[in-house]
Design an enzyme around this catalytic site. Sequence first.
Site: not given
Ligand SMILES: [Zn+2]
Length: 189
Positions: A9, A60, A64, A154
């Site tokens: 991510d 995503h 964010h 991540h």
């Molecule tokens: Zn995230």
Amino acid sequence: MDRVFLTFDDGPDPEWTPQVLDALAHAGVKATFFVIGQQAQRTPDLMRRIHSAGHAVGNHTFSHRHPWFMSSRTARAQVRDGAKAISDVVGAEPKFYRPPHGRERACMTDEAHRCGEQVVLWNVSAIDWGPLGAADGIEKRLDAVKGGDIVLMHDGQNKHNRPDQLLKILPLFLRKLSDRGLRASLLPS
Ligand SMILES: [Zn+2]
């Protein structure tokens, strides 16, 4: 062979994403990258590299923002603009959506479904961020991965992520998966 589903991510990130891609290529496995739309716009070459290597790109959101702290109109736009940033660069619509911080909000889920995306959370987190995000702890948590798991990691530096720590053990983790008969694969759609 049992499958596991690796997800990365908050990228793409010019420093860390290429190293993740190299590790995946070396292991010969595929993963899903839940990218942030504005990062995707800044790194088109990296986006095309992810896509052309056969990995999946998921939505995503555009920037964010925390799903709970914006108007529903803005929240829907975050999902829609995130999807558009991806399709503008790679020429394919994302099939998956993951809410920032894993916080599901009904209007955003609805918008994701309208965009043809399925919501994907995770059941194992590497916790590769914050004070627990050191390589040895990440390694221990990833050692517990079993068949069918969706694993959160991540590749983007966004706020307090620690991709530097994750990358210290990622190649080893990928070797261990293969030794244990687990194959990292694309999410079923
Ligand atoms: Zn995230």
